[in-house]
Design a protein around this motif. Structure first.
Motif, PDB file in Angstrom:
ATOM      1  N   ASN A  34     -77.703   6.105 -61.083  1.00  0.00           N
ATOM      2  CA  ASN A  34     -76.687   5.664 -59.899  1.00  0.00           C
ATOM      3  C   ASN A  34     -77.119   6.125 -58.671  1.00  0.00           C
ATOM      4  O   ASN A  34     -77.376   7.536 -58.402  1.00  0.00           O
ATOM      5  CB  ASN A  34     -75.390   6.296 -60.333  1.00  0.00           C
ATOM      6  N   LYS A  35     -77.183   5.410 -57.702  1.00  0.00           N
ATOM      7  CA  LYS A  35     -77.702   5.613 -56.240  1.00  0.00           C
ATOM      8  C   LYS A  35     -76.876   6.055 -55.416  1.00  0.00           C
ATOM      9  O   LYS A  35     -77.208   6.862 -54.179  1.00  0.00           O
ATOM     10  CB  LYS A  35     -78.504   4.643 -55.643  1.00  0.00           C
ATOM     11  N   ILE A  36     -75.557   6.036 -55.511  1.00  0.00           N
ATOM     12  CA  ILE A  36     -74.515   6.553 -54.620  1.00  0.00           C
ATOM     13  C   ILE A  36     -73.909   7.809 -55.402  1.00  0.00           C
ATOM     14  O   ILE A  36     -73.233   7.579 -56.665  1.00  0.00           O
ATOM     15  CB  ILE A  36     -73.407   5.442 -54.533  1.00  0.00           C
ATOM     16  N   LYS A  37     -73.831   8.764 -54.607  1.00  0.00           N
ATOM     17  CA  LYS A  37     -73.425  10.091 -55.301  1.00  0.00           C
ATOM     18  C   LYS A  37     -72.530  10.718 -54.368  1.00  0.00           C
ATOM     19  O   LYS A  37     -72.551  10.485 -53.151  1.00  0.00           O
ATOM     20  CB  LYS A  37     -74.685  11.053 -55.474  1.00  0.00           C
ATOM     21  N   LYS A  38     -71.609  11.416 -55.202  1.00  0.00           N
ATOM     22  CA  LYS A  38     -70.660  12.238 -54.267  1.00  0.00           C
ATOM     23  C   LYS A  38     -71.484  13.639 -53.657  1.00  0.00           C
ATOM     24  O   LYS A  38     -72.760  14.022 -53.963  1.00  0.00           O
ATOM     25  CB  LYS A  38     -69.467  12.932 -55.186  1.00  0.00           C
ATOM     26  N   GLN A  39     -70.980  14.337 -52.627  1.00  0.00           N
ATOM     27  CA  GLN A  39     -71.758  15.171 -51.944  1.00  0.00           C
ATOM     28  C   GLN A  39     -72.517  16.307 -52.883  1.00  0.00           C
ATOM     29  O   GLN A  39     -73.599  16.291 -52.688  1.00  0.00           O
ATOM     30  CB  GLN A  39     -70.789  16.046 -51.112  1.00  0.00           C
ATOM     31  N   ARG A  40     -71.390  16.965 -53.740  1.00  0.00           N
ATOM     32  CA  ARG A  40     -72.211  18.036 -54.575  1.00  0.00           C
ATOM     33  C   ARG A  40     -73.264  17.509 -55.308  1.00  0.00           C
ATOM     34  O   ARG A  40     -74.697  18.063 -55.490  1.00  0.00           O
ATOM     35  CB  ARG A  40     -71.170  18.516 -55.392  1.00  0.00           C
ATOM     36  N   ASP A  41     -73.280  16.216 -55.980  1.00  0.00           N
ATOM     37  CA  ASP A  41     -74.136  15.649 -56.928  1.00  0.00           C
ATOM     38  C   ASP A  41     -75.426  15.302 -55.921  1.00  0.00           C
ATOM     39  O   ASP A  41     -76.487  15.331 -56.425  1.00  0.00           O
ATOM     40  CB  ASP A  41     -73.579  14.335 -57.534  1.00  0.00           C
ATOM     41  N   ALA A  42     -75.259  14.843 -54.603  1.00  0.00           N
ATOM     42  CA  ALA A  42     -76.455  14.340 -53.900  1.00  0.00           C
ATOM     43  C   ALA A  42     -77.239  15.682 -53.488  1.00  0.00           C
ATOM     44  O   ALA A  42     -78.206  15.571 -53.498  1.00  0.00           O
ATOM     45  CB  ALA A  42     -76.038  13.696 -52.565  1.00  0.00           C
ATOM     46  N   ALA A  43     -76.450  16.648 -53.218  1.00  0.00           N
ATOM     47  CA  ALA A  43     -77.038  17.995 -52.925  1.00  0.00           C
ATOM     48  C   ALA A  43     -77.810  18.398 -54.106  1.00  0.00           C
ATOM     49  O   ALA A  43     -79.051  18.881 -54.063  1.00  0.00           O
ATOM     50  CB  ALA A  43     -76.153  19.041 -52.483  1.00  0.00           C
ATOM     51  N   GLN A  44     -77.326  18.292 -55.241  1.00  0.00           N
ATOM     52  CA  GLN A  44     -78.038  18.656 -56.426  1.00  0.00           C
ATOM     53  C   GLN A  44     -79.189  17.915 -56.893  1.00  0.00           C
ATOM     54  O   GLN A  44     -80.363  18.385 -57.141  1.00  0.00           O
ATOM     55  CB  GLN A  44     -77.142  18.651 -57.814  1.00  0.00           C
ATOM     56  N   PHE A  45     -78.855  16.406 -56.558  1.00  0.00           N
ATOM     57  CA  PHE A  45     -80.092  15.692 -56.506  1.00  0.00           C
ATOM     58  C   PHE A  45     -81.254  16.112 -55.854  1.00  0.00           C
ATOM     59  O   PHE A  45     -82.604  16.111 -56.140  1.00  0.00           O
ATOM     60  CB  PHE A  45     -79.713  14.170 -56.303  1.00  0.00           C
ATOM     61  N   PHE A  46     -81.037  16.447 -54.482  1.00  0.00           N
ATOM     62  CA  PHE A  46     -82.221  17.034 -53.776  1.00  0.00           C
ATOM     63  C   PHE A  46     -82.598  18.314 -53.630  1.00  0.00           C
ATOM     64  O   PHE A  46     -83.536  18.978 -52.995  1.00  0.00           O
ATOM     65  CB  PHE A  46     -81.868  16.549 -52.313  1.00  0.00           C
ATOM     66  N   ASN A  47     -81.829  19.113 -54.774  1.00  0.00           N
ATOM     67  CA  ASN A  47     -82.090  20.504 -55.024  1.00  0.00           C
ATOM     68  C   ASN A  47     -81.968  21.095 -53.796  1.00  0.00           C
ATOM     69  O   ASN A  47     -82.605  22.081 -53.432  1.00  0.00           O
ATOM     70  CB  ASN A  47     -83.366  20.743 -55.489  1.00  0.00           C
ATOM     71  N   VAL A  48     -80.934  20.899 -52.901  1.00  0.00           N
ATOM     72  CA  VAL A  48     -80.350  21.798 -51.841  1.00  0.00           C
ATOM     73  C   VAL A  48     -79.077  21.844 -51.958  1.00  0.00           C
ATOM     74  O   VAL A  48     -78.355  21.713 -52.649  1.00  0.00           O
ATOM     75  CB  VAL A  48     -80.685  20.929 -50.524  1.00  0.00           C
ATOM     76  N   SER A  49     -78.654  22.945 -50.908  1.00  0.00           N
ATOM     77  CA  SER A  49     -76.974  23.397 -50.952  1.00  0.00           C
ATOM     78  C   SER A  49     -76.320  22.099 -50.282  1.00  0.00           C
ATOM     79  O   SER A  49     -77.127  21.434 -49.548  1.00  0.00           O
ATOM     80  CB  SER A  49     -76.832  24.524 -50.149  1.00  0.00           C
ATOM     81  N   THR A  50     -74.991  22.299 -50.235  1.00  0.00           N
ATOM     82  CA  THR A  50     -74.072  21.043 -49.848  1.00  0.00           C
ATOM     83  C   THR A  50     -74.201  21.469 -48.323  1.00  0.00           C
ATOM     84  O   THR A  50     -74.299  20.559 -47.318  1.00  0.00           O
ATOM     85  CB  THR A  50     -72.670  21.191 -50.110  1.00  0.00           C
ATOM     86  N   ASN A  51     -74.217  22.611 -47.785  1.00  0.00           N
ATOM     87  CA  ASN A  51     -74.764  22.954 -46.279  1.00  0.00           C
ATOM     88  C   ASN A  51     -75.895  22.330 -45.957  1.00  0.00           C
ATOM     89  O   ASN A  51     -75.745  21.981 -44.489  1.00  0.00           O
ATOM     90  CB  ASN A  51     -74.657  24.367 -46.041  1.00  0.00           C
ATOM     91  N   THR A  52     -76.833  22.305 -46.643  1.00  0.00           N
ATOM     92  CA  THR A  52     -78.039  21.826 -45.909  1.00  0.00           C
ATOM     93  C   THR A  52     -77.990  20.342 -45.946  1.00  0.00           C
ATOM     94  O   THR A  52     -78.409  19.705 -44.924  1.00  0.00           O
ATOM     95  CB  THR A  52     -79.155  22.044 -47.086  1.00  0.00           C
ATOM     96  N   LEU A  53     -77.158  19.646 -46.964  1.00  0.00           N
ATOM     97  CA  LEU A  53     -76.838  18.151 -46.860  1.00  0.00           C
ATOM     98  C   LEU A  53     -76.177  17.717 -45.509  1.00  0.00           C
ATOM     99  O   LEU A  53     -76.384  16.811 -45.108  1.00  0.00           O
ATOM    100  CB  LEU A  53     -76.345  17.798 -48.195  1.00  0.00           C
ATOM    101  N   LEU A  54     -75.187  18.763 -45.380  1.00  0.00           N
ATOM    102  CA  LEU A  54     -74.291  18.558 -44.291  1.00  0.00           C
ATOM    103  C   LEU A  54     -75.098  18.632 -42.890  1.00  0.00           C
ATOM    104  O   LEU A  54     -74.963  17.821 -41.911  1.00  0.00           O
ATOM    105  CB  LEU A  54     -73.012  19.524 -44.093  1.00  0.00           C
ATOM    106  N   SER A  55     -75.904  19.603 -42.865  1.00  0.00           N
ATOM    107  CA  SER A  55     -76.856  19.669 -41.982  1.00  0.00           C
ATOM    108  C   SER A  55     -77.459  18.287 -41.475  1.00  0.00           C
ATOM    109  O   SER A  55     -77.884  18.116 -40.526  1.00  0.00           O
ATOM    110  CB  SER A  55     -77.826  20.792 -41.970  1.00  0.00           C
ATOM    111  N   TRP A  56     -78.258  17.837 -42.532  1.00  0.00           N
ATOM    112  CA  TRP A  56     -78.940  16.421 -42.547  1.00  0.00           C
ATOM    113  C   TRP A  56     -78.143  15.536 -41.979  1.00  0.00           C
ATOM    114  O   TRP A  56     -78.837  14.803 -40.987  1.00  0.00           O
ATOM    115  CB  TRP A  56     -79.588  16.234 -43.847  1.00  0.00           C
ATOM    116  N   VAL A  57     -77.195  15.303 -42.172  1.00  0.00           N
ATOM    117  CA  VAL A  57     -76.123  14.486 -41.941  1.00  0.00           C
ATOM    118  C   VAL A  57     -76.007  14.653 -40.533  1.00  0.00           C
ATOM    119  O   VAL A  57     -75.606  13.749 -39.404  1.00  0.00           O
ATOM    120  CB  VAL A  57     -74.724  14.516 -42.768  1.00  0.00           C
ATOM    121  N   ARG A  58     -75.586  15.986 -39.977  1.00  0.00           N
ATOM    122  CA  ARG A  58     -75.525  15.975 -38.449  1.00  0.00           C
ATOM    123  C   ARG A  58     -76.733  15.863 -37.648  1.00  0.00           C
ATOM    124  O   ARG A  58     -76.527  15.230 -36.587  1.00  0.00           O
ATOM    125  CB  ARG A  58     -75.141  17.695 -38.261  1.00  0.00           C
TER     126      ARG A  58
END
Length: 87
Positions: A34-58
């Motif tokens: 599954n290529k489309i993931k929820k926020q928490r699952d996407a962060a886990q996929f990349f082995n980062v925190s959700t804050n890091t993922l949000l930083s990437w989005v910003r």
């Protein structure tokens, strides 16, 4: 020699275990594909925190926003974005 009822019960247990194992593997494959993931699952996929993922989005990483406001992430698109920003 076991009575036929005991053999049948043992066979059912074995078949149930095999079926359960197959279902667990199918769920694992489906989840990993599954290529489309929820926020928490996407962060886990990349082995980062959700804050890091949000930083990437910003910083410009792609994000999908549903009308409800729920964010979703295409992990392939984020991987491409990360590769473009590799230093």
């Amino acid at each position: 020699m076991q009575p036929i009822e005991e053999q049948l019960q043992e066979w059912r247990k074995e078949e149930f275990s095999k079926a359960l194992e197959m279902m667990e593997k199918a769920i694992e494959v489906n989840t990993s594909q599954n290529k489309i993931k929820k926020q928490r699952d996407a962060a886990q996929f990349f082995n980062v925190s959700t804050n890091t993922l949000l930083s990437w989005v910003r910083s410009g990483a792609p994000e999908i926003r549903l009308e409800s406001g729920m964010p979703l992430y295409n992990v392939e698109s984020i991987q491409e974005w990360l590769m473009q920003h590799e230093q």
